[in-house]
Design a protein around this motif. Structure first.
Motif, PDB file in Angstrom:
ATOM      1  N   LYS A   1       0.837  -1.203   0.000  1.00  0.00           N
ATOM      2  CA  LYS A   1       0.000   0.000   0.000  1.00  0.00           C
ATOM      3  C   LYS A   1       0.873   1.254   0.000  1.00  0.00           C
ATOM      4  CE  LYS A   1      -3.628  -2.327   2.702  1.00  0.00           C
ATOM      5  NZ  LYS A   1      -4.353  -2.331   3.996  1.00  0.00           N
ATOM      6  N   GLY A   2       1.916   1.230   0.801  1.00  0.00           N
ATOM      7  CA  GLY A   2       2.837   2.363   0.813  1.00  0.00           C
ATOM      8  C   GLY A   2       3.574   2.505  -0.501  1.00  0.00           C
ATOM      9  N   ARG A   3       3.955   1.395  -1.104  1.00  0.00           N
ATOM     10  CA  ARG A   3       4.651   1.450  -2.390  1.00  0.00           C
ATOM     11  C   ARG A   3       3.758   2.047  -3.475  1.00  0.00           C
ATOM     12  NH1 ARG A   3       8.820  -1.134  -5.345  1.00  0.00           N
ATOM     13  NH2 ARG A   3       8.289  -1.352  -7.560  1.00  0.00           N
ATOM     14  N   LEU A   4       2.503   1.604  -3.512  1.00  0.00           N
ATOM     15  CA  LEU A   4       1.582   2.128  -4.522  1.00  0.00           C
ATOM     16  C   LEU A   4       1.351   3.618  -4.329  1.00  0.00           C
ATOM     17  CD1 LEU A   4      -1.010  -0.804  -4.659  1.00  0.00           C
ATOM     18  CD2 LEU A   4       0.810  -0.280  -6.295  1.00  0.00           C
ATOM     19  N   ALA A   5       1.285   4.054  -3.068  1.00  0.00           N
ATOM     20  CA  ALA A   5       1.122   5.480  -2.807  1.00  0.00           C
ATOM     21  C   ALA A   5       2.358   6.266  -3.231  1.00  0.00           C
ATOM     22  CB  ALA A   5       0.830   5.699  -1.328  1.00  0.00           C
ATOM     23  N   ARG A   6       3.531   5.648  -3.084  1.00  0.00           N
ATOM     24  CA  ARG A   6       4.773   6.296  -3.477  1.00  0.00           C
ATOM     25  C   ARG A   6       4.918   6.355  -4.991  1.00  0.00           C
ATOM     26  NH1 ARG A   6       8.282   2.669  -1.618  1.00  0.00           N
ATOM     27  NH2 ARG A   6       9.355   2.108  -3.538  1.00  0.00           N
ATOM     28  N   ALA A   7       4.351   5.375  -5.687  1.00  0.00           N
ATOM     29  CA  ALA A   7       4.333   5.317  -7.156  1.00  0.00           C
ATOM     30  C   ALA A   7       5.724   5.354  -7.771  1.00  0.00           C
ATOM     31  CB  ALA A   7       3.479   6.433  -7.726  1.00  0.00           C
ATOM     32  N   PRO A   8       6.564   4.347  -7.484  1.00  0.00           N
ATOM     33  CA  PRO A   8       7.855   4.286  -8.178  1.00  0.00           C
ATOM     34  C   PRO A   8       7.644   3.925  -9.645  1.00  0.00           C
ATOM     35  CG  PRO A   8       7.492   2.289  -6.919  1.00  0.00           C
ATOM     36  CD  PRO A   8       6.357   3.199  -6.594  1.00  0.00           C
ATOM     37  N   LEU A   9       8.689   4.092 -10.423  1.00  0.00           N
ATOM     38  CA  LEU A   9       8.624   3.806 -11.848  1.00  0.00           C
ATOM     39  C   LEU A   9       8.382   2.319 -12.078  1.00  0.00           C
ATOM     40  CD1 LEU A   9       8.937   5.308 -14.539  1.00  0.00           C
ATOM     41  CD2 LEU A   9      11.375   4.794 -14.449  1.00  0.00           C
TER      42      LEU A   9
END
Length: 779
Positions: free
Chosen positions: A426-434
């Motif tokens: 969930k945190g990764r998706l919010a951060r939206a890396p390439l």
């Protein structure tokens, strides 16, 4: 020689930045006397100035281009001798200026000189020429800020050439010829009998080019023999030799490793009862990270990442430390590993082996229900791995098919790990890396060293779980060191250059996708483009172009963040067995948190900038060697299938042809422009296409095609294809002659003719095409 008059320097010995800026503005080389006169340096101050110049030369920031002539390492001369040193991702040659003391200046993109009608085949790596430079025009893919065109070709430089010796042949005087391993080398080299040394037929050799006058085959002499072409490891042996990968260990390194004793529990946190597990590839040679997780009240999770405590065994300044810095990292080939540390450490004392007590540096992280990290703490501990699992084993267990090993671990260990990952996601998706799609080839070898199969590695959720936990551990390391104001080597990734972004926008316009100029460039914007095209025919093309738009990640002590991961601070911490960068981060943490006496020393801290440059260079060296070895294995695997038809996709468009990647094996090969038919092809850089000036037909990046394998060269890893598919129709250009000089194909040379940029000769006559299923005969 008069110094430039753009700016009058302040009198006195300049500092580093002032001198570098002064030399950068100069468009010609200056001598020490010119520099001293420009700054008004006299008497004893001349010694200080000369010492500063020597220091900058040692660091590669300035270059000595001739007798007492000095130039900035960032600005090339307007003209002179240049040498081709590399290729861009699009296959375009890169050159550097050549002075009496070696190569200097920035990389230059080699472009055709339209006024001179430069030959179709560009110089190969190692070839020298007289050229003229100018600022780059248009997008160079970030490869160079300057261009250089060829005025006169001079041939190969005196550097070593690696290849396979084949005895016999006309004009060899009882000697033989060397087939270069570098696919960009254009000619075989003749070695006369008196220049063979101890080399024999089929040996892998290094040769030095001999001076010669006039025309005729190039001569060389053997200076080293390092194996035989029949050795199953020939592909990696060539890669190691050609790239200068340090191999083997000095006696004092081995002695230090053998004398090392297992670490004790004193001063460490006891983690032996925590059921940490390692999850690695099936063929992993070392295990430097282990993970464990548990749920917290309120929906959050506690995650523990334990990393091998290499710093305990490799103190700063020791023989092991100096050797590890020289290597920079381990290098992985299909048949073996060239390790950064001796096996006594890499596969034993430092490896987190199942059921064995091992020292570690661990970070405990806490995440809330939304995947946000709420806190972390580091500890120096002692652990005992509960299990050694493969990605496939762990994934199969989660998917409902556990085996005898994973069955007992499913409920207490694996399911909590997956639950923690779901929260972290969930945190990764919010951060939206390439989110760029990538593939990796997996080469399986038989007992005899020959290739059994080549397949694309499948990306499992288990891979992404470990990746995200390692990313978060790396972030924690950077945050802790930054907060403690301890020097640190960051892993940085700059945002794309304006030129690259503008070129991407131009390309997207050709497929009717708008890219708003002037807006802030973020990973999320790239992700939106990738998502929009994911289910279209342009998916792979857009993925490839977006990938090429990105900068390359490097190591640096100056933090600019990590664009691709969309992180403000990031430092490699999780792989100290195979990366020297991680070892320096471990030492920094030990120093910052007072976890022992073997932390980062003041002397080492002062030299981290130079260390960052060295390990970045070592990483590039390893990547190139690994790629070349893999290409050779693929070529060897396909050599017995010459004439076969394969499905592939165009991955690069150049002035001299198309590069195609095969779907079955991932092998990359060249279709020379002369194999695309008699039409005059114009290279449209913005559209990433070759466009016929007569018909408007076009070959575009990402286009699926069928090709016939004409030649495979295991020595160089080169593949040459013939095109079976038809080009896509397009609007006819406005008039004839809009193509670039040098793109019109001429008669194909015979077997003795020049090599293509792929390192293979053009076929004297392509085999007749027989249309297969779904393949049209080109008229």
């Amino acid at each position: 020689m008069k110094p430039p008059r753009r700016r009058r320097p302040q009198p006195g010995v300049p500092d580093r930045e002032t001198l570098l800026a002064f030399l950068k503005e100069a468009r010609s080389e200056l001598g020490p006397r010119d520099i001293a006169n420009a700054f008004g340096v006299k008497g004893d101050e001349r010694r200080a100035l000369n010492q500063l110049i020597r220091e900058l030369k040692a660091e590669g920031l300035v270059a000595a281009t001739g007798r007492k002539q000095i130039a900035s390492g960032e600005t090339p001369p307007e003209g002179g001798v240049f040498e081709v040193v590399d290729l861009t991702t699009d296959g375009e040659p890169l050159a550097r200026a050549a002075g009496r003391e070696g190569l200097y200046g920035p990389p230059l993109l080699l472009v055709p000189d339209r006024r001179r009608g430069e030959a179709q085949t560009p110089p190969g790596i190692g070839e020298r020429f007289v050229g003229r430079t100018r600022p780059a025009r248009g997008d160079t893919g970030g490869a160079a800020a300057f261009e250089v065109s060829v005025l006169k070709r001079l041939g190969q430089s005196a550097h070593r050439v690696y290849g396979v010796l084949r005895m016999g042949g006309p004009g060899t005087g009882g000697g033989g010829v060397v087939i270069p391993a570098d696919r960009k080398s254009r000619h075989e080299l003749v070695v006369w009998a008196q220049d063979l040394g101890e080399a024999g037929d089929g040996d892998l050799v290094a040769v030095r080019l001999l001076p010669q006058r006039g025309y005729g085959p190039k001569r060389a002499e053997v200076v080293d023999v390092f194996g035989h072409a029949d050795d199953p490891r020939a592909a990696s042996i060539l890669a190691v030799a050609a790239h200068g990968v340090p191999i083997g260990f000095a006696d004092d390194e081995l002695a230090q490793a053998e004398a090392a004793l297992p670490a004790g529990l004193d001063g460490r946190t006891d983690l032996r009862d925590v059921p940490l597990v390692t999850i690695d590839p099936e063929d992993a040679r070392d295990h430097d990270d282990a993970v464990w997780a548990e749920a917290l009240p309120g929906g959050g999770h506690r995650v523990l990442v334990a990393i091998a405590d290499v710093a305990h065994y490799v103190p700063p300044g020791s023989p092991l430390d100096e050797g590890a810095l020289k290597r920079g990292n381990s290098v992985y080939f299909p048949d073996r590993v060239v390790p950064m540390l001796p096996e006594r450490l890499s596969a034993d004392l430092c490896s987190l082996r199942e059921g064995v007590e091992r020292p570690c540096l661990a970070v405990e992280m806490r995440f809330d229900a939304g995947g946000n990290k709420t806190g972390h703490r580091f500890m120096r501990g002692m652990m005992r791995s509960a299990a050694r699992l493969t990605y496939e084993q762990a994934q199969a267990a989660i998917d409902g098919t556990p085996d005898d090993r994973t069955g007992p671990l499913l409920e207490p260990i694996l399911k909590p790990l997956w639950a923690a990952y779901a929260t972290m996601l969930k945190g990764r998706l919010a951060r939206a890396p390439l989110e760029i799609a990538s593939s990796e080839r997996r080469i399986k070898l038989g007992p005899d060293g020959k290739v059994l199969s080549i397949a694309t590695r499948v990306q499992l959720e288990a891979h992404r779980l470990i990746e995200e936990m390692m990313v978060q551990a790396n972030v924690c390391a950077a945050e802790t060191l930054e907060e403690a104001r301890t020097p640190v080597i960051y892993r940085v990734h700059d945002q794309p250059s304006e030129a690259k972004v503008a070129a991407l926008g131009d390309f997207l316009a050709t497929i009717d996708i708008k890219w708003a100029k002037g807006q802030t460039v973020t990973p999320a914007r790239f992700n939106q483009i990738l998502a929009r095209t994911r289910e279209t025919e342009h998916a792979q093309t857009v993925n490839e172009v977006v990938l090429r738009t990105q900068a390359q990640a490097i190591y640096d002590t100056d933090n600019i963040g990590h664009f691709g991961l969309n992180l403000l601070r990031y430092a490699h911490f999780t792989s100290p067995i195979r990366r020297y960068a991680d070892l320096t981060v471990h030492r920094g943490l030990i120093r910052a948190l007072k976890l022992g006496a073997d932390g980062l020393s003041a002397q080492e801290a002062a030299g981290l900038k130079r260390v960052a440059e060295l390990i970045t260079s070592a990483e590039r060296r390893a990547m190139a060697a690994e790629r070349e070895a893999t290409d050779r294995y693929v070529a060897a695997y396909l050599a017995e299938r010459t004439g076969a038809v394969f499905a592939g996709r165009i991955t690069s468009i150049t002035r001299f042809g198309l590069f195609v990647r095969l779907e079955e094996t991932g092998g990359d090969g060249l279709i020379p422009i002369s194999n695309l038919g008699p039409e005059y092809w114009h290279h449209d850089e913005a559209a990433h296409a070759l466009i016929g000036t007569e018909t408007g037909d076009r070959w575009t990046l990402g286009m699926p095609v069928e090709v016939r394998l004409l030649e495979a060269a295991p020595v160089s890893g080169g593949l040459i294809f013939d095109m079976l598919s038809d080009p896509r129709p397009g609007p006819r250009p406005g008039g004839r002659g809009s193509g670039r000089p040098g793109n019109r194909p001429g008669p194909r040379p015979g077997p003795g003719g020049p090599r293509t940029p792929g390192g293979l000769r053009f076929p004297s006559k392509a085999p007749p095409r027989k249309p297969g299923k779904g393949v049209k005969r080109r008229k």
